[in-house]
Enzyme design. Sequence first.
Site, PDB file in Angstrom:
ATOM      1  N   LYS A 154       0.856  -1.195   0.000  1.00 33.11           N
ATOM      2  CA  LYS A 154       0.000   0.000   0.000  1.00 33.11           C
ATOM      3  C   LYS A 154       0.890   1.241   0.000  1.00 33.11           C
ATOM      4  O   LYS A 154       1.541   1.548   0.991  1.00 33.11           O
ATOM      5  CB  LYS A 154      -0.879   0.034   1.258  1.00 33.11           C
ATOM      6  CG  LYS A 154      -1.991   1.072   1.137  1.00 33.11           C
ATOM      7  CD  LYS A 154      -2.430   1.649   2.453  1.00 33.11           C
ATOM      8  CE  LYS A 154      -1.546   2.733   2.950  1.00 33.11           C
ATOM      9  NZ  LYS A 154      -1.415   3.928   2.088  1.00 33.11           N
ATOM     10  N   GLU A 230       9.880   1.131  10.567  1.00 29.76           N
ATOM     11  CA  GLU A 230      10.839   2.225  10.315  1.00 29.76           C
ATOM     12  C   GLU A 230      10.065   3.508  10.551  1.00 29.76           C
ATOM     13  O   GLU A 230       9.241   3.908   9.731  1.00 29.76           O
ATOM     14  CB  GLU A 230      11.344   2.156   8.860  1.00 29.76           C
ATOM     15  CG  GLU A 230      12.143   0.921   8.526  1.00 29.76           C
ATOM     16  CD  GLU A 230      13.537   0.936   9.149  1.00 29.76           C
ATOM     17  OE1 GLU A 230      13.980   1.997   9.641  1.00 29.76           O
ATOM     18  OE2 GLU A 230      14.169  -0.130   9.167  1.00 29.76           O
ATOM     19  N   CYS A 264      13.254  11.072   6.977  1.00 27.86           N
ATOM     20  CA  CYS A 264      13.273  10.641   8.381  1.00 27.86           C
ATOM     21  C   CYS A 264      14.662  10.818   8.973  1.00 27.86           C
ATOM     22  O   CYS A 264      14.825  10.977  10.175  1.00 27.86           O
ATOM     23  CB  CYS A 264      12.850   9.187   8.473  1.00 27.86           C
ATOM     24  SG  CYS A 264      13.823   8.139   7.398  1.00 27.86           S
ATOM     25  N   GLU A 360       9.495  16.299  14.801  1.00 32.68           N
ATOM     26  CA  GLU A 360      10.065  16.192  13.464  1.00 32.68           C
ATOM     27  C   GLU A 360       9.577  17.385  12.645  1.00 32.68           C
ATOM     28  O   GLU A 360       8.370  17.568  12.486  1.00 32.68           O
ATOM     29  CB  GLU A 360       9.501  14.898  12.852  1.00 32.68           C
ATOM     30  CG  GLU A 360      10.508  14.077  12.182  1.00 32.68           C
ATOM     31  CD  GLU A 360       9.903  12.786  11.630  1.00 32.68           C
ATOM     32  OE1 GLU A 360       8.740  12.451  11.901  1.00 32.68           O
ATOM     33  OE2 GLU A 360      10.623  12.107  10.903  1.00 32.68           O
TER      34      GLU A 360
HETATM   35  P1  NAD Z   1       2.361   8.368   7.852  1.00 33.67           P
HETATM   36  O1  NAD Z   1       2.621   7.557   9.058  1.00 33.67           O
HETATM   37  O2  NAD Z   1       1.277   9.376   7.902  1.00 33.67           O
HETATM   38  O3  NAD Z   1       2.032   7.428   6.611  1.00 33.67           O
HETATM   39  C1  NAD Z   1       2.839   6.334   6.255  1.00 33.67           C
HETATM   40  C2  NAD Z   1       1.983   5.325   5.520  1.00 33.67           C
HETATM   41  O4  NAD Z   1       0.989   4.825   6.423  1.00 33.67           O
HETATM   42  C3  NAD Z   1       1.229   5.879   4.329  1.00 33.67           C
HETATM   43  O5  NAD Z   1       1.141   4.873   3.335  1.00 33.67           O
HETATM   44  C4  NAD Z   1      -0.141   6.160   4.916  1.00 33.67           C
HETATM   45  O6  NAD Z   1      -1.148   6.185   3.941  1.00 33.67           O
HETATM   46  C5  NAD Z   1      -0.308   4.995   5.860  1.00 33.67           C
HETATM   47  N1  NAD Z   1      -1.259   5.205   6.966  1.00 33.67           N
HETATM   48  C6  NAD Z   1      -1.608   6.367   7.545  1.00 33.67           C
HETATM   49  N2  NAD Z   1      -2.491   6.136   8.536  1.00 33.67           N
HETATM   50  C7  NAD Z   1      -2.704   4.802   8.585  1.00 33.67           C
HETATM   51  C8  NAD Z   1      -3.496   3.940   9.391  1.00 33.67           C
HETATM   52  N3  NAD Z   1      -4.263   4.401  10.382  1.00 33.67           N
HETATM   53  N4  NAD Z   1      -3.460   2.627   9.170  1.00 33.67           N
HETATM   54  C9  NAD Z   1      -2.674   2.130   8.184  1.00 33.67           C
HETATM   55  N5  NAD Z   1      -1.899   2.887   7.386  1.00 33.67           N
HETATM   56  C10 NAD Z   1      -1.908   4.205   7.577  1.00 33.67           C
HETATM   57  O7  NAD Z   1       3.753   9.030   7.455  1.00 33.67           O
HETATM   58  P2  NAD Z   1       4.065   9.967   6.217  1.00 33.67           P
HETATM   59  O8  NAD Z   1       3.578  11.327   6.537  1.00 33.67           O
HETATM   60  O9  NAD Z   1       3.628   9.355   4.936  1.00 33.67           O
HETATM   61  O10 NAD Z   1       5.650   9.911   6.220  1.00 33.67           O
HETATM   62  C11 NAD Z   1       6.402  10.690   7.035  1.00 33.67           C
HETATM   63  C12 NAD Z   1       6.853   9.916   8.254  1.00 33.67           C
HETATM   64  O11 NAD Z   1       7.537   8.733   7.847  1.00 33.67           O
HETATM   65  C13 NAD Z   1       7.850  10.665   9.098  1.00 33.67           C
HETATM   66  O12 NAD Z   1       7.566  10.488  10.448  1.00 33.67           O
HETATM   67  C14 NAD Z   1       9.176  10.028   8.718  1.00 33.67           C
HETATM   68  O13 NAD Z   1      10.166  10.171   9.700  1.00 33.67           O
HETATM   69  C15 NAD Z   1       8.783   8.628   8.524  1.00 33.67           C
HETATM   70  N6  NAD Z   1       9.764   7.916   7.700  1.00 33.67           N
HETATM   71  C16 NAD Z   1      10.550   7.002   8.304  1.00 33.67           C
HETATM   72  C17 NAD Z   1      11.502   6.338   7.559  1.00 33.67           C
HETATM   73  C18 NAD Z   1      12.402   5.326   8.198  1.00 33.67           C
HETATM   74  O14 NAD Z   1      13.004   4.552   7.464  1.00 33.67           O
HETATM   75  N7  NAD Z   1      12.506   5.266   9.513  1.00 33.67           N
HETATM   76  C19 NAD Z   1      11.641   6.599   6.190  1.00 33.67           C
HETATM   77  C20 NAD Z   1      10.814   7.554   5.603  1.00 33.67           C
HETATM   78  C21 NAD Z   1       9.857   8.190   6.387  1.00 33.67           C
END
Ligand code: NAD
Length: 457
Positions: A154, A230, A264, A360
């Site tokens: 997804k 992650e 991130c 962040e």
């Molecule tokens: P997010 O958590 O909002 O979304 C991540 C994914 O989860 C998306 O596909 C989103 O559609 C999905 N999602 C959102 N709510 C959900 C739910 N209730 N149930 C299931 N899936 C759900 O994060 P974002 O805004 O897309 O990305 C930014 C975040 O990701 C930052 O916190 C960043 O640090 C983190 N990040 C971490 C890494 C790592 O490797 N540690 C890498 C890239 C980004």
Amino acid sequence: MFEVEDPATLDTIALVSDGGAAEARSAVDAAAAALAEWSATPARVRSEVLRRAFELMVADIENLAGIIAWENGKSLADARAEVTYAAEFFRWFAEETVRTDGEYGAAPAGGARTIVTHRPVGVAALVTPWNFPAAMATRKIGPALAAGCTVVLKPARETPLTALAVVRLLQEAGVPDGVVNLVPTTSSAVVVTTWLEDPRVRKISFTGSTAVGRTLLKQAADRVVNASMELGGNAPFVVTEDADVSAAVAGAMVAKFRNGGQACTAANRFYVHADVAEEFVARFGAAVEALRVRPPFADDCEVGPLVGAKAVADVRGLVAEAVASGARVAHQGSVPDVGHFYAPTVLTDVTPDAAILREEIFGPVAPVVVWRTEADLLTWVNGTPYGLAAYVYAGDLGRGLRLGEAIEAGMVGVNRGVVSDPSAPFGGVKESGLGREGARAGLREFQETQYLSVDWS
Ligand code: NAD
């Protein structure tokens, strides 16, 4: 159908099918049906499919970079760098696929021999964010396929087109039907909950925010689903008094402004020793003011827009709060009138307990804190629930390594502004995550250990 927006022009660039529970279930049907054959496919054959995917991805770099820049907004240069990085996960895991090692031992009490093997965990659910739409997908698909798993993926709502392009490329590389299944959706919770409730799904690999990761871990607990997380970061960037300031500024520009700060691993807080703070801020500020913030396809674009209106509002809110509590906008670049842009900014006089240092930022803002003693420095640096990346610039390498070891983070760049590397175990400690991606460790996340206890006496 849902609309995908170009964050630079705010135009709608595509309509994508909006999956729900039914599509989520049929994706698992396909993945479960394909599992036995894929996991029994010889490692050499699976390896060569991944190798072809690497080659196709590299050959298609301009097209893929264009799609990433279009829907995500990052500069074309950053998008090309992402495609190269993303493709490396296919190459790395193509190479790892054939290293099918195990262990052999004899029971100390005699009699039994122990043969330890690593088997595919099964159907894996992969959930990825928008900030690296290609690399976060390949960093999961590569090891999953190398291990012999089949997957349901997804992508983020903001960036489904990159995932569609990657999946098409995998098909072209020879991945059989049912092995990789993609469900774009605006109903993330519905799709992922459907997967986590399905007994055929044995793995969740998630990259995204800590808040969502926490929710998914709770859901995964119901069926004791194997989970890799992650999550968010809050990377400190430390400069010691004996550091090479020019090198530190160059590293800071990469650690902060790659992807417009939407990484991130992005440096979130700068801790600069008092003896070099003035020089560092002056040089860093000049570089920040000179950054060319443009629509991603402009020839000279170095930093593009943020991904959406909410991202800009969030950054604006954090800066306003910092300024209200005494911080000063010491340097600021300029931005185009239209699009989700935020001007690159350096903040000084930031108090060590300011909210902008705790959360962040996920945007092009660099708050600078001055430190004098290592005791204060380490208290501030480690005073966070996050522990993903950190950066240390020090003249004396021994001191840089000692500070690196004292920082609670999964990855520390010493005299480097980038830590990501497909051959290194990427991941965080504390609330930044569980498990590792890339390296040998990334493959293990998609495997389960089994041993056979054998008596042939
Ligand atoms: P997010 O958590 O909002 O979304 C991540 C994914 O989860 C998306 O596909 C989103 O559609 C999905 N999602 C959102 N709510 C959900 C739910 N209730 N149930 C299931 N899936 C759900 O994060 P974002 O805004 O897309 O990305 C930014 C975040 O990701 C930052 O916190 C960043 O640090 C983190 N990040 C971490 C890494 C790592 O490797 N540690 C890498 C890239 C980004």
